[in-house]
Design an enzyme around this catalytic site. Structure first.
Site, PDB file in Angstrom:
ATOM      1  N   SER A  14       2.174 -98.829 -17.215  1.00 24.23           N
ATOM      2  CA  SER A  14       1.693 -98.865 -15.840  1.00 24.23           C
ATOM      3  C   SER A  14       1.872 -97.501 -15.187  1.00 24.23           C
ATOM      4  O   SER A  14       2.997 -97.001 -15.050  1.00 24.23           O
ATOM      5  CB  SER A  14       2.452 -99.916 -15.030  1.00 24.23           C
ATOM      6  OG  SER A  14       2.208 -99.687 -13.657  1.00 24.23           O
ATOM      7  N   HIS A  39      -2.556 -99.293 -17.724  1.00 32.48           N
ATOM      8  CA  HIS A  39      -2.542-100.263 -16.616  1.00 32.48           C
ATOM      9  C   HIS A  39      -2.501 -99.499 -15.288  1.00 32.48           C
ATOM     10  O   HIS A  39      -1.646 -98.631 -15.084  1.00 32.48           O
ATOM     11  CB  HIS A  39      -1.306-101.153 -16.778  1.00 32.48           C
ATOM     12  CG  HIS A  39      -1.199-102.261 -15.786  1.00 32.48           C
ATOM     13  ND1 HIS A  39      -1.894-103.448 -15.918  1.00 32.48           N
ATOM     14  CD2 HIS A  39      -0.476-102.391 -14.645  1.00 32.48           C
ATOM     15  CE1 HIS A  39      -1.588-104.249 -14.907  1.00 32.48           C
ATOM     16  NE2 HIS A  39      -0.734-103.627 -14.110  1.00 32.48           N
ATOM     17  N   ASP A  41      -2.316 -99.908 -11.206  1.00 34.34           N
ATOM     18  CA  ASP A  41      -1.959-100.816 -10.121  1.00 34.34           C
ATOM     19  C   ASP A  41      -2.519-100.309  -8.803  1.00 34.34           C
ATOM     20  O   ASP A  41      -2.067 -99.295  -8.269  1.00 34.34           O
ATOM     21  CB  ASP A  41      -0.437-100.912 -10.009  1.00 34.34           C
ATOM     22  CG  ASP A  41       0.164-101.679 -11.167  1.00 34.34           C
ATOM     23  OD1 ASP A  41      -0.205-102.856 -11.350  1.00 34.34           O
ATOM     24  OD2 ASP A  41       1.001-101.103 -11.887  1.00 34.34           O
ATOM     25  N   MET A  43      -3.001-100.881  -4.891  1.00 37.88           N
ATOM     26  CA  MET A  43      -2.320-101.598  -3.802  1.00 37.88           C
ATOM     27  C   MET A  43      -2.820-101.095  -2.454  1.00 37.88           C
ATOM     28  O   MET A  43      -3.012 -99.888  -2.276  1.00 37.88           O
ATOM     29  CB  MET A  43      -0.811-101.348  -3.894  1.00 37.88           C
ATOM     30  CG  MET A  43      -0.206-101.706  -5.225  1.00 37.88           C
ATOM     31  SD  MET A  43       1.552-101.315  -5.222  1.00 37.88           S
ATOM     32  CE  MET A  43       1.994-101.904  -6.862  1.00 37.88           C
ATOM     33  N   HIS A  72      -5.467-103.519 -12.193  1.00 35.45           N
ATOM     34  CA  HIS A  72      -4.819-104.648 -11.531  1.00 35.45           C
ATOM     35  C   HIS A  72      -4.996-104.449 -10.030  1.00 35.45           C
ATOM     36  O   HIS A  72      -4.344-103.591  -9.429  1.00 35.45           O
ATOM     37  CB  HIS A  72      -3.334-104.644 -11.944  1.00 35.45           C
ATOM     38  CG  HIS A  72      -2.502-105.676 -11.265  1.00 35.45           C
ATOM     39  ND1 HIS A  72      -1.111-105.699 -11.358  1.00 35.45           N
ATOM     40  CD2 HIS A  72      -2.829-106.742 -10.490  1.00 35.45           C
ATOM     41  CE1 HIS A  72      -0.644-106.708 -10.677  1.00 35.45           C
ATOM     42  NE2 HIS A  72      -1.659-107.358 -10.128  1.00 35.45           N
ATOM     43  N   MET A  74      -4.492-105.327  -6.357  1.00 43.01           N
ATOM     44  CA  MET A  74      -3.638-106.032  -5.389  1.00 43.01           C
ATOM     45  C   MET A  74      -4.149-105.658  -4.007  1.00 43.01           C
ATOM     46  O   MET A  74      -3.490-104.960  -3.228  1.00 43.01           O
ATOM     47  CB  MET A  74      -2.171-105.613  -5.591  1.00 43.01           C
ATOM     48  CG  MET A  74      -1.569-106.172  -6.865  1.00 43.01           C
ATOM     49  SD  MET A  74      -0.059-105.328  -7.398  1.00 43.01           S
ATOM     50  CE  MET A  74      -0.786-104.002  -8.363  1.00 43.01           C
ATOM     51  N   MET A 143       2.766-112.464 -13.342  1.00 44.51           N
ATOM     52  CA  MET A 143       3.689-111.542 -12.678  1.00 44.51           C
ATOM     53  C   MET A 143       5.106-112.061 -12.870  1.00 44.51           C
ATOM     54  O   MET A 143       5.424-113.195 -12.501  1.00 44.51           O
ATOM     55  CB  MET A 143       3.386-111.449 -11.177  1.00 44.51           C
ATOM     56  CG  MET A 143       2.071-110.803 -10.792  1.00 44.51           C
ATOM     57  SD  MET A 143       1.772-109.153 -11.470  1.00 44.51           S
ATOM     58  CE  MET A 143       3.198-108.238 -10.890  1.00 44.51           C
ATOM     59  N   ASP A 181       3.560-108.799 -16.540  1.00 47.38           N
ATOM     60  CA  ASP A 181       3.697-107.585 -15.726  1.00 47.38           C
ATOM     61  C   ASP A 181       4.921-107.698 -14.836  1.00 47.38           C
ATOM     62  O   ASP A 181       4.996-108.589 -13.986  1.00 47.38           O
ATOM     63  CB  ASP A 181       2.427-107.434 -14.870  1.00 47.38           C
ATOM     64  CG  ASP A 181       2.366-106.117 -14.118  1.00 47.38           C
ATOM     65  OD1 ASP A 181       3.236-105.242 -14.333  1.00 47.38           O
ATOM     66  OD2 ASP A 181       1.431-105.961 -13.303  1.00 47.38           O
TER      67      ASP A 181
HETATM   68  C1  DX5 Z   1       3.920-104.315  -9.709  1.00 48.50           C
HETATM   69  C2  DX5 Z   1       2.941-103.792 -10.713  1.00 48.50           C
HETATM   70  C3  DX5 Z   1       3.518-103.507 -12.028  1.00 48.50           C
HETATM   71  C4  DX5 Z   1       4.598-102.456 -12.043  1.00 48.50           C
HETATM   72  C5  DX5 Z   1       5.543-102.766 -13.168  1.00 48.50           C
HETATM   73  O1  DX5 Z   1       3.243-104.780  -8.584  1.00 48.50           O
HETATM   74  O2  DX5 Z   1       1.898-104.724 -10.892  1.00 48.50           O
HETATM   75  O3  DX5 Z   1       2.487-103.146 -12.951  1.00 48.50           O
HETATM   76  O4  DX5 Z   1       4.108-101.152 -12.202  1.00 48.50           O
HETATM   77  O5  DX5 Z   1       6.602-101.882 -13.111  1.00 48.50           O
HETATM   78  P1  DX5 Z   1       7.911-102.101 -14.015  1.00 48.50           P
HETATM   79  O6  DX5 Z   1       7.478-102.119 -15.435  1.00 48.50           O
HETATM   80  O7  DX5 Z   1       8.740-100.899 -13.662  1.00 48.50           O
HETATM   81  O8  DX5 Z   1       8.535-103.392 -13.585  1.00 48.50           O
HETATM   82 ZN    ZN Z   2       0.358-104.373 -12.461  1.00 45.23          ZN
END
Ligand code: DX5
Ligand code: ZN
Length: 223
Positions: A14, A39, A41, A43, A72, A74, A143, A181
């Protein structure tokens, strides 16, 4: 693949845990380290309490990496932004059922854009949320932290949900990746794999490691 078995483990670092001042080098680094997918993320500070990056950053990174971009989202509403992420180079687009009123239509739209659709289940979202869209998804993601931040502790209480989803996927007869994740490390990976997941997202465990190739290999071997 025989019925009931799981495919080889996919490792998807990620980017959230990367050095944002050196993103191009960071994606090249995890590709060289043997990662399977990247990956990403996204947000919006509204659906989750953090803001990361958007399609302009994906488009800038796309020429630096040949790995599938596993996006991903969000963000809410999500539908108005699907095309922008597809055009920016997304290969997979995964959405939360809570990010729009019509999950079925959102998944159809992702498919029509030429991307693989995924659904992401928050810790409080039941596995039944995907029961009537199983025919439309290529990825189901569980998650194992509340979304918004990297580096959180793995939620063991999600393991039974992973097992239920594996049964649902097997019963469907479809080739669907079961992804996890949040808080994925070589310590949690064996439990995740035993529960039936086949795809590991890992931020801190890969980008926080001095030797990223060793970190990717450790996750794959632990699983
Ligand atoms: C959280 C993200 C994850 C995050 C995971 O909202 O969706 O992908 O980056 O991070 P780690 O592996 O550090 O828990
Ligand atoms: Zn993620």
């Amino acid at each position: 693949m025989p019925s009931g078995s799981t495919p080889p483990t996919i490792v998807a670092p990620s980017l959230l845990a990367a050095d944002f001042a050196r993103l191009g080098d960071e994606v090249a680094s995890v590709q060289a380290a043997g990662a399977d997918w990247l990956h990403l993320d996204v947000m919006d500070g509204h659906f989750v309490p953090n803001i990361s990056f958007g399609p302009l950053v994906l488009a800038a990174l796309r020429p630096r990496c040949t790995l599938p971009f596993d996006v991903h989202l969000m963000i809410a509403p999500v539908d108005p932004y699907l095309a922008a992420f597809a055009q920016a180079g997304a290969d997979h687009i995964s959405v939360h059922p809570e990010s729009g009123p019509h999950l079925h239509r959102t998944l159809q739209a992702i498919h029509a854009l030429g991307c693989k659709p995924g659904v992401v289940l928050n810790p409080a979202t039941p596995p039944e949320a995907i029961a009537w869209v199983l025919g439309l998804v290529d990825i189901i993601m569980v998650m194992t932290v509340n979304p918004g931040f990297g580096g959180q502790a793995f939620l063991d209480d999600q393991l039974p949900k992973i097992a239920v989803l594996r049964q649902m996927i097997t019963a469907s007869g479809r080739d669907i990746r079961l992804q996890v994740d949040g808080g994925v490390t070589p310590l949690t990976a064996p439990r995740i794999r035993a529960a039936g997941a086949d795809t590991l997202v890992a931020g801190t465990a890969v980008f926080g490691a001095a030797d990223r190739a060793a970190a990717v290999a450790a996750l794959r071997e632990a699983a």
